[in-house]
Design a protein around this motif. Structure first.
Motif: not given
Ligand code: SAM
Length: 353
Positions: A18-40
């Motif tokens: 319902x509310x975004x966490x403070x760091x929305x790109x940090x997952x439950x295993x402490x992995x930080x997302x930096x990279x997005x693959x986009x299929x166009x």
């Protein structure tokens, strides 16, 4: 509390907060997302036997144009990802170069504040024409699929591919100043005897060769255990020709799927051991399909539809919550198993590798 203005649909086992966490790109295993693959696009001008053979056709329906994210929608979503901390965007497909206006799309993404790198994975068929304009638009690197150096085998394996065009594309990309890697899916009975030659050819063109273990996408339908070449064997075959491979340190490099090995003389080779020695522990990626489904893992079908948020009048905050849902739901690792079953139902062509 921020209340949702739109219903956020879920395509898998993903709960949208319902509310975004403070760091929305940090997952439950402490992995930080930096990279997005986009299929166009989900369309491709090749029909590789391990990815999208002609006879998969009746199980695969291409998305109508109206279902595919527009450049404006992609720009909006990627701007939000950049705000949250994504720094690198890879365009893939299908075949990204068949998307009309791909050069303009690269330029638009390159201009988004925070995006440091725009790169592409391609079959190279159109690269001879497109490499220079893509580089001018801000593309910095391409990965080009080359599974064999035998033109007849290449045509058979890709359904309709033309090896000379692809090799000319690699040369054009290197000439345009792009960093180039080649990708070969290592397959017993297909290209196992060519691994050293594929390396020599890539090095001679100024590219870095890479070998990928075959993955059982499409519910394992295209997967033949007897064709699988594990990374230990890929390495052994290379060492038989080039001598012992020593691991590259690559200090400061982003964690990526490939492990790089030095062959001496400044030459290196990458091996992507997705099956036998997976690298899920430091995964920093999310994947967006052409129709806007955000997948946190190549090896699971869970996804959340960003397109429905975009087209349902969702706010930026709604998009952030949807992204956070995907990230929070990111699993510890994939479930590919050695028998070829247990893989995801989705097709590699739909998610883009
Ligand atoms: N059309 C582009 C290309 O050929 O590179 C981009 C999409 S393609 C799906 C991305 C990468 O996935 C390619 O390097 C391809 O060889 C690889 N690939 C496809 N199916 C695969 C599978 N079942 N296992 C491992 N890699 C696969």
């Amino acid at each position: 509390m921020v209340m949702s203005r739109v219903h956020l649909p879920v395509l898998g086992g993903i709960a949208v907060p319902q509310v975004a966490p403070a760091d929305p790109l940090l997952d439950g295993f402490a992995r930080r997302i930096r990279y997005l693959r986009v299929s166009v696009t989900d369309r491709c001008n090749y029909r590789c036997s391990y990815c999208m053979p002609e006879d998969l056709g009746d199980q695969l329906s291409f998305a109508p144009k109206s279902a595919v994210l527009s450049f404006e929608e992609l720009e909006r979503v990627i701007t939000i990802f950049a705000r949250l901390g994504v720094r690198k965007v890879r365009l893939t497909g299908g075949e990204p170069t068949v998307r009309k206006g791909i050069v303009e799309l690269v330029a638009r993404i390159h201009r988004i504040p925070g995006i440091d790198q725009v790169v592409m994975t391609t079959n190279g068929h159109l690269l001879a024409e497109l490499a220079a304009p893509l580089a001018a638009a801000g593309l910095s690197a391409v990965n080009v699929s080359v599974d064999t150096l035998d033109p007849a085998r290449f045509a058979t394996l890709t359904g309709r591919g033309e090896l000379p065009r692809v090799l000319a594309g690699i040369d054009a990309a290197v000439g345009a100043g792009l960093a180039v890697k080649t990708n070969a899916v290592a397959l017993r009975g297909v290209n196992e005897h060519e691994l050293a030659a594929l390396c020599e050819d890539a090095w001679s063109r100024g590219a870095v060769p890479r070998f990928i273990e075959h993955m059982p996408m499409s519910e394992g339908q295209l997967y033949a255990t007897e064709a699988e070449l594990p990374s230990s064997e890929i390495r052994g075959r290379l060492e038989a020709v080039f001598g012992p491979l020593s691991q590259e340190a690559r200090p400061g490099a982003d964690p990526g799927p490939a492990r790089y090995w030095s062959v001496g003389g400044g030459r290196e080779v990458g091996i992507i051991s997705a099956m036998t020695d997976h690298f899920c522990g430091d995964c920093n990626r999310l994947r967006l399909t052409a129709t806007g489904a955000l997948h946190a893992c190549l090896g699971h079908d869970d996804a959340v539809s960003l397109r429905d948020v975009l087209r349902g009048g969702g706010s930026d905050e709604d998009l952030v919550r949807a992204v956070a849902g995907a990230v929070t739901g990111k699993r510890a690792g994939h479930v590919f198993d050695r028998s070829g079953t247990g893989g995801p139902g989705k097709h590699m062509i739909s998610i883009g590798g």
